[in-house]
Design an enzyme around this catalytic site. Structure first.
Site, PDB file in Angstrom:
ATOM      1  N   ALA A 124       6.281 -15.227  -2.560  1.00  0.00           N
ATOM      2  CA  ALA A 124       6.892 -14.768  -4.332  1.00  0.00           C
ATOM      3  C   ALA A 124       8.218 -16.413  -3.864  1.00  0.00           C
ATOM      4  O   ALA A 124       8.919 -16.485  -5.336  1.00  0.00           O
ATOM      5  CB  ALA A 124       7.803 -13.351  -3.993  1.00  0.00           C
ATOM      6  N   GLY A 125       8.656 -16.800  -3.281  1.00  0.00           N
ATOM      7  CA  GLY A 125       9.686 -17.551  -2.879  1.00  0.00           C
ATOM      8  C   GLY A 125       9.745 -19.214  -2.934  1.00  0.00           C
ATOM      9  O   GLY A 125      10.017 -19.605  -4.102  1.00  0.00           O
ATOM     10  N   ASP A 129      15.751  -6.507   4.438  1.00  0.00           N
ATOM     11  CA  ASP A 129      16.669  -7.424   4.900  1.00  0.00           C
ATOM     12  C   ASP A 129      17.723  -7.730   3.402  1.00  0.00           C
ATOM     13  O   ASP A 129      18.668  -7.343   2.834  1.00  0.00           O
ATOM     14  CB  ASP A 129      17.188  -9.074   5.064  1.00  0.00           C
ATOM     15  CG  ASP A 129      16.048  -9.154   6.843  1.00  0.00           C
ATOM     16  OD1 ASP A 129      16.638  -8.397   7.325  1.00  0.00           O
ATOM     17  OD2 ASP A 129      16.672 -10.566   7.042  1.00  0.00           O
ATOM     18  N   GLN A 174       3.416   2.360   1.353  1.00  0.00           N
ATOM     19  CA  GLN A 174       1.329   2.284   2.034  1.00  0.00           C
ATOM     20  C   GLN A 174       1.455   2.255   2.990  1.00  0.00           C
ATOM     21  O   GLN A 174       1.183   1.463   3.665  1.00  0.00           O
ATOM     22  CB  GLN A 174       0.932   1.250   1.018  1.00  0.00           C
ATOM     23  CG  GLN A 174      -0.793   1.652   0.480  1.00  0.00           C
ATOM     24  CD  GLN A 174      -1.326   0.362   0.436  1.00  0.00           C
ATOM     25  OE1 GLN A 174      -1.433  -1.153   0.491  1.00  0.00           O
ATOM     26  NE2 GLN A 174      -1.429   1.182  -1.417  1.00  0.00           N
ATOM     27  N   HIS A 231      -2.753   1.898   5.120  1.00  0.00           N
ATOM     28  CA  HIS A 231      -3.870   1.277   4.910  1.00  0.00           C
ATOM     29  C   HIS A 231      -4.637   2.014   5.956  1.00  0.00           C
ATOM     30  O   HIS A 231      -3.896   1.726   7.072  1.00  0.00           O
ATOM     31  CB  HIS A 231      -3.849  -0.776   5.039  1.00  0.00           C
ATOM     32  CG  HIS A 231      -5.119  -1.034   4.921  1.00  0.00           C
ATOM     33  ND1 HIS A 231      -5.804  -0.684   5.564  1.00  0.00           N
ATOM     34  CD2 HIS A 231      -5.118  -2.166   3.999  1.00  0.00           C
ATOM     35  CE1 HIS A 231      -7.094  -1.406   4.881  1.00  0.00           C
ATOM     36  NE2 HIS A 231      -5.754  -2.309   4.131  1.00  0.00           N
ATOM     37  N   LEU A 248      -4.390  -5.430  11.001  1.00  0.00           N
ATOM     38  CA  LEU A 248      -4.716  -5.490   9.878  1.00  0.00           C
ATOM     39  C   LEU A 248      -6.652  -5.186   9.910  1.00  0.00           C
ATOM     40  O   LEU A 248      -6.426  -6.529  10.212  1.00  0.00           O
ATOM     41  CB  LEU A 248      -4.489  -5.423   8.511  1.00  0.00           C
ATOM     42  CG  LEU A 248      -4.825  -5.319   7.542  1.00  0.00           C
ATOM     43  CD1 LEU A 248      -4.086  -3.138   6.780  1.00  0.00           C
ATOM     44  CD2 LEU A 248      -4.516  -6.019   6.024  1.00  0.00           C
ATOM     45  N   GLU A 275      -9.969  -4.743   3.472  1.00  0.00           N
ATOM     46  CA  GLU A 275     -10.599  -4.076   3.166  1.00  0.00           C
ATOM     47  C   GLU A 275     -11.553  -4.679   2.587  1.00  0.00           C
ATOM     48  O   GLU A 275     -12.889  -4.544   2.416  1.00  0.00           O
ATOM     49  CB  GLU A 275      -9.426  -3.302   1.748  1.00  0.00           C
ATOM     50  CG  GLU A 275     -10.381  -2.627   1.231  1.00  0.00           C
ATOM     51  CD  GLU A 275      -8.742  -2.173  -0.322  1.00  0.00           C
ATOM     52  OE1 GLU A 275      -7.494  -1.363   0.395  1.00  0.00           O
ATOM     53  OE2 GLU A 275      -9.508  -1.396  -1.224  1.00  0.00           O
ATOM     54  N   HIS A 294       1.431   0.057   5.612  1.00  0.00           N
ATOM     55  CA  HIS A 294       1.078  -1.698   5.330  1.00  0.00           C
ATOM     56  C   HIS A 294       2.089  -2.208   4.098  1.00  0.00           C
ATOM     57  O   HIS A 294       2.630  -3.460   4.141  1.00  0.00           O
ATOM     58  CB  HIS A 294      -0.091  -1.109   4.802  1.00  0.00           C
ATOM     59  CG  HIS A 294      -0.943  -2.454   4.445  1.00  0.00           C
ATOM     60  ND1 HIS A 294      -0.964  -3.818   5.360  1.00  0.00           N
ATOM     61  CD2 HIS A 294      -1.096  -2.972   3.303  1.00  0.00           C
ATOM     62  CE1 HIS A 294      -1.252  -4.538   4.643  1.00  0.00           C
ATOM     63  NE2 HIS A 294      -1.478  -4.077   3.000  1.00  0.00           N
ATOM     64  N   SER A 301      -0.964  -7.736  -4.731  1.00  0.00           N
ATOM     65  CA  SER A 301       0.221  -7.909  -4.146  1.00  0.00           C
ATOM     66  C   SER A 301       0.306  -9.239  -4.000  1.00  0.00           C
ATOM     67  O   SER A 301       1.036  -9.987  -4.994  1.00  0.00           O
ATOM     68  CB  SER A 301       0.936  -7.963  -3.261  1.00  0.00           C
ATOM     69  OG  SER A 301       1.592  -8.081  -2.029  1.00  0.00           O
TER      70      SER A 301
HETATM   71  C1  LIG Z   1      -1.980  -8.191   7.066  1.00  0.00           C
HETATM   72  C2  LIG Z   1      -1.340  -7.832   5.332  1.00  0.00           C
HETATM   73  C3  LIG Z   1      -2.887  -8.624   4.712  1.00  0.00           C
HETATM   74  C4  LIG Z   1      -2.433  -8.763   3.099  1.00  0.00           C
HETATM   75  N1  LIG Z   1      -3.651  -8.561   2.446  1.00  0.00           N
HETATM   76  C5  LIG Z   1      -2.989  -8.446   1.135  1.00  0.00           C
HETATM   77  C6  LIG Z   1      -4.378  -9.255   0.317  1.00  0.00           C
HETATM   78  O1  LIG Z   1      -5.516  -9.381   1.107  1.00  0.00           O
HETATM   79  N2  LIG Z   1      -4.323  -8.846  -0.945  1.00  0.00           N
HETATM   80  C7  LIG Z   1      -3.170  -8.752  -1.671  1.00  0.00           C
HETATM   81  O2  LIG Z   1      -2.983  -8.962  -2.522  1.00  0.00           O
HETATM   82  N3  LIG Z   1      -1.379  -8.637  -0.655  1.00  0.00           N
HETATM   83  C8  LIG Z   1      -2.125  -8.146   1.149  1.00  0.00           C
HETATM   84  N4  LIG Z   1      -0.847  -7.876   1.502  1.00  0.00           N
HETATM   85  C9  LIG Z   1       0.207  -8.113   0.840  1.00  0.00           C
HETATM   86  C10 LIG Z   1       0.743  -9.064   0.729  1.00  0.00           C
HETATM   87  O3  LIG Z   1       0.405 -10.393   1.535  1.00  0.00           O
HETATM   88  C11 LIG Z   1       2.297  -9.347   1.361  1.00  0.00           C
HETATM   89  O4  LIG Z   1       2.975  -8.367  -0.014  1.00  0.00           O
HETATM   90  C12 LIG Z   1       3.399 -10.451   0.013  1.00  0.00           C
HETATM   91  O5  LIG Z   1       2.568 -11.257   0.490  1.00  0.00           O
HETATM   92  C13 LIG Z   1       4.571 -10.687   0.442  1.00  0.00           C
HETATM   93  O6  LIG Z   1       4.804 -11.862  -0.161  1.00  0.00           O
HETATM   94  P1  LIG Z   1       6.352 -12.693  -0.904  1.00  0.00           P
HETATM   95  O7  LIG Z   1       6.431 -13.594  -0.779  1.00  0.00           O
HETATM   96  O8  LIG Z   1       6.980 -10.455  -1.234  1.00  0.00           O
HETATM   97  O9  LIG Z   1       7.251 -12.402   0.991  1.00  0.00           O
HETATM   98  P2  LIG Z   1       6.325 -12.599   2.466  1.00  0.00           P
HETATM   99  O10 LIG Z   1       5.875 -13.915   2.198  1.00  0.00           O
HETATM  100  O11 LIG Z   1       6.442 -12.018   3.533  1.00  0.00           O
HETATM  101  O12 LIG Z   1       7.811 -14.052   2.191  1.00  0.00           O
HETATM  102  C14 LIG Z   1       9.360 -13.270   2.958  1.00  0.00           C
HETATM  103  C15 LIG Z   1      10.497 -14.371   3.383  1.00  0.00           C
HETATM  104  O13 LIG Z   1      11.195 -14.038   3.183  1.00  0.00           O
HETATM  105  C16 LIG Z   1      12.517 -14.709   4.431  1.00  0.00           C
HETATM  106  N5  LIG Z   1      13.385 -13.510   4.664  1.00  0.00           N
HETATM  107  C17 LIG Z   1      13.255 -12.397   5.188  1.00  0.00           C
HETATM  108  N6  LIG Z   1      14.447 -12.400   5.094  1.00  0.00           N
HETATM  109  C18 LIG Z   1      15.714 -12.680   4.918  1.00  0.00           C
HETATM  110  C19 LIG Z   1      16.296 -13.833   5.124  1.00  0.00           C
HETATM  111  N7  LIG Z   1      17.874 -12.659   5.430  1.00  0.00           N
HETATM  112  N8  LIG Z   1      16.805 -14.592   4.972  1.00  0.00           N
HETATM  113  C20 LIG Z   1      16.288 -15.433   4.427  1.00  0.00           C
HETATM  114  N9  LIG Z   1      15.454 -15.290   4.517  1.00  0.00           N
HETATM  115  C21 LIG Z   1      14.747 -13.743   4.783  1.00  0.00           C
HETATM  116  C22 LIG Z   1      10.821 -14.629   5.301  1.00  0.00           C
HETATM  117  O14 LIG Z   1      11.702 -15.973   5.962  1.00  0.00           O
HETATM  118  C23 LIG Z   1       9.643 -14.862   4.527  1.00  0.00           C
HETATM  119  O15 LIG Z   1       9.785 -17.152   4.090  1.00  0.00           O
HETATM  120  C24 LIG Z   1      -1.471  -7.883   2.850  1.00  0.00           C
HETATM  121  C25 LIG Z   1      -0.040  -7.912   4.020  1.00  0.00           C
HETATM  122  C26 LIG Z   1      -0.550  -7.792   4.885  1.00  0.00           C
HETATM  123  C27 LIG Z   1       0.922  -6.922   6.257  1.00  0.00           C
END
Ligand SMILES: Cc1cc2nc3c(=O)[nH]c(=O)nc-3n(C[C@H](O)[C@H](O)[C@H](O)COP(=O)(O)OP(=O)(O)OC[C@H]3O[C@@H](n4cnc5c(N)ncnc54)[C@H](O)[C@@H]3O)c2cc1C
Length: 596
Positions: free
Chosen positions: A16-17, A217, A236, A238, A248, A251, A369, A416
């Site tokens: 997302a970032g 955070d 959720q 899993h 994990l 699925e 999860h 996601s």
């Molecule tokens: C094992 C696993 C398998 C998955 N498989 C799937 C899948 O197949 N398909 C699907 O759709 N979803 C899947 N998901 C869910 C999905 O991967 C995540 O929900 C999604 O990737 C989250 O992306 P994000 O960018 O929100 O967070 P993240 O990719 O986790 O990024 C979070 C970022 O925030 C930063 N951060 C956090 N706190 C701070 C702070 N205080 N200061 C500065 N930086 C900070 C971290 O450094 C990191 O860079 C899975 C999740 C898991 C755990």
């Protein structure tokens, strides 16, 4: 203390970032702050795939994807936002393809797709192939691809900078305060817009698939600044985590034909979800597993079951189900084919379990999860601070830390990754647009004061309590009493326990006085965040006297649309949670009972 100035600050270098950064940087001076090196973000752990109705292997439509997501959410998702996301999903996947993402392919070169839980052909009700994937490393490929694009576009990164606070002045965002983990120095970043993309908080529970960094955070920082958190009770589980470790098993293993087997050798999902069986949505399967175990049908009566992906098992049930390949021939697989689809899973099983998944079944149990709830936003990523959807100018959130809400009470697998790409993009675009017409707010005089106060408190306690012990007690309590099934007695006990742990937290004392990578200090601060979120989750769950999606109350087993078809908003002030509610947006689909 150093001060910096950027028009847009993105907090988080996950999917997302990075999407937000790519899109914001085209129109505004942008920097990304990330506590992890970006390519270590949890997005890299996503295995199964990204859902989009490309229709490459069979008929499919964004409308079907929309309906499945609404139904999967148990009608708590906002239907305008879901429709928006499912329509954008197709373009998001092609964007990734054009960025160079190496998708798995069909023999004729198109992006390959496989079935996933809850994704169906809306006419037949049968599973549809909608998940686009890159073997079982889809998230890894997304993260690498986006990071390469960011490097190519010269985006500024502050790696291993942990954000502790968001600054608000004159009712608008003024910046953030961060600690440079390598030096321990505080940095103040003045910004016109801040996008939180900090991921989830599964580390609150004992057994979890989530990375160590998933400590919530972003949500905790916002709560401390008076911003509510939405639908936090919706977390959720899993169905298939590796026994005891929680790691994990995607699925996709069931998408490729793997089945769940109980201690009596029975494929029990036929009883719970006669149509889609092992591909029912996750809340349904996790509850089924729990009930099988409770009724003594775990393996050898213990608290786990088998996920069986041996070719002979897959072929047996594929024949029984009449499953065919796209060309109409019967679906049959060899061990090699299975291994080529799930190479990383096979590795995990060999490493952590000494189990070869094409020779032996895999012992699994449900694992914490995914956070459906989080910082309330609209489809443009703008943060909404009350039940009237009032915007806090300059504040944005996207990805797992945000609640749009597209997942409602239960997220479908693969949704996601769609969420982070779609809303990461729009948060970035809108932040860049917003800053054009806005001035920087003056930073408050003591900009880092609140951060300093939090750090001082952790350094100056009397030291009678230990962070690791408090964390362990919290995780166990949450897993046992705020897990797959909940009850009033259990939730009340958990609430009391979390309050007790929060009090004991004021007695911790960080011993390490060093500045360089002071992980003791960081772990302590992260535990504080998790305790805040645990409290909010528990109180939100206690109030919701119904069962919906991932929130299953033993004392209120039915969904109650008359009273509870609404989003929870929770504020945290002086250690007490206040709850409010806002309506769910319903456009085309009136709530119905979910049948699988
Ligand atoms: C094992 C696993 C398998 C998955 N498989 C799937 C899948 O197949 N398909 C699907 O759709 N979803 C899947 N998901 C869910 C999905 O991967 C995540 O929900 C999604 O990737 C989250 O992306 P994000 O960018 O929100 O967070 P993240 O990719 O986790 O990024 C979070 C970022 O925030 C930063 N951060 C956090 N706190 C701070 C702070 N205080 N200061 C500065 N930086 C900070 C971290 O450094 C990191 O860079 C899975 C999740 C898991 C755990």
């Amino acid at each position: 203390m150093q001060t910096h100035q950027y028009e847009v600050i993105i907090v988080g270098g996950g999917g997302a970032g990075l999407m937000a950064a790519l899109n914001a940087s085209r129109g505004a001076k942008t920097a990304v702050l990330s506590k992890l090196y970006p390519s270590r973000s949890h997005t890299g752990a996503a295995q199964g795939g990204i859902g989009a109705a490309l229709g490459n292997l069979e008929e499919d439509h964004p409308e079907w994807h929309t309906y499945d997501t609404v139904k999967g959410s148990d009608y708590l998702g906002d239907q305008d936002a879901i429709e928006f996301m499912c329509n954008e999903a197709v373009e998001a996947v092609y964007d990734l393809e054009h960025f160079g993402l190496p998708f798995s392919r069909t023999p004729d070169g198109r992006i390959a797709q496989r079935p996933f839980g809850g994704h169906t052909n809306n006419v037949t009700g049968k599973p549809v192939r909608r998940s686009c994937y890159s073997a079982d490393r889809t998230g890894h490929m997304i993260l690498q691809t986006l990071y390469q694009q960011c490097i190519k576009n010269n985006i500024t990164f502050y790696d291993e900078f942990q954000v502790f606070d968001v600054l608000v002045a004159n009712g608008a965002v003024a910046g953030v305060v961060a600690v440079d983990l390598a030096t321990g120095e505080l940095h103040v970043f003045q910004a016109k817009a801040v996008v939180f993309a900090t991921g989830g908080f599964g580390r609150v529970w004992e057994i979890t698939s989530n990375a160590y960094a998933y400590t919530g955070d972003g949500v905790a920082i916002c709560l401390r600044r008076g911003i509510p958190a939405e639908d936090m009770e919706m977390f959720q589980f899993h169905p298939t985590g590796i026994l005891k470790l929680g790691i994990l098993i995607t699925e996709a293993v069931r998408g490729e034909g793997g089945v769940l087997i109980n201690g009596e050798g029975e494929r029990f999902m036929e009883r719970y979800a006669p149509h889609v069986k092992d591909l029912a949505s996750r809340d349904v399967i996790s509850r089924a597993i729990y009930m099988e175990i409770r009724d003594g049908r775990g393996i050898n009566g213990k608290n786990y079951l088998y996920l069986d992906a041996r070719p002979e098992t897959i072929n047996k049930y594929a024949e029984a189900d009449g499953r065919t390949r796209p060309d109409g021939t019967p679906y049959r697989v060899t061990g090699e084919e299975i291994l080529s689809k799930i190479p990383d899973i096979a590795d995990f099983c060999r490493t952590y379990l000494s189990v070869d998944p094409i020779k032996d079944p895999m012992p699994v149990q449900p694992t914490a999860h995914y956070a459906m709830g989080g910082i309330p936003t609209d489809v443009y990523g703008r943060v909404l601070v009350d039940d009237k959807n009032t915007i806090l100018p300059g504040l944005y959130a996207a990805g797992e830390c945000a609640c749009v809400s597209v997942h409602g009470a239960n997220r479908l697998g693969t949704n996601s990754l769609v969420d982070i790409l779609t809303f990461g993009k729009h948060a970035g675009l809108n932040a860049a647009e917003y800053v054009k017409g806005t001035d920087f707010q003056n930073l408050p005089e003591d900009a880092a004061g609140f951060t300093m106060a939090q750090i001082d408190q952790m350094r100056n306690g009397d030291g009678t309590e230990k962070v690791a012990e408090l964390a362990q007690e919290m995780k166990r309590e949450m897993f046992n009493n705020v897990g797959i099934f909940r009850s009033e007695a259990g939730l009340k006990a958990a609430y009391k326990k979390i309050q007790e742990l929060r009090e004991r937290f004021t007695h911790i004392r960080v011993q390490d006085q060093g500045k360089i990578f002071n992980t003791e200090l960081i772990n302590a601060w992260e535990l504080g965040n998790m305790l805040d979120l645990a409290l909010v989750v528990t109180e939100s769950a206690l109030a919701r006297t119904e069962s919906r999606g991932a929130h299953a109350r033993e004392d209120y087993p039915k969904r109650d649309d008359a009273n509870w078809l609404k989003h929870t908003l929770a504020w945290l002030k002086d250690g007490q949670v206040t709850l409010g509610y806002k309506p769910v947006t319903i456009t085309k689909y009136q709530p119905k009972e979910r049948v699988y």
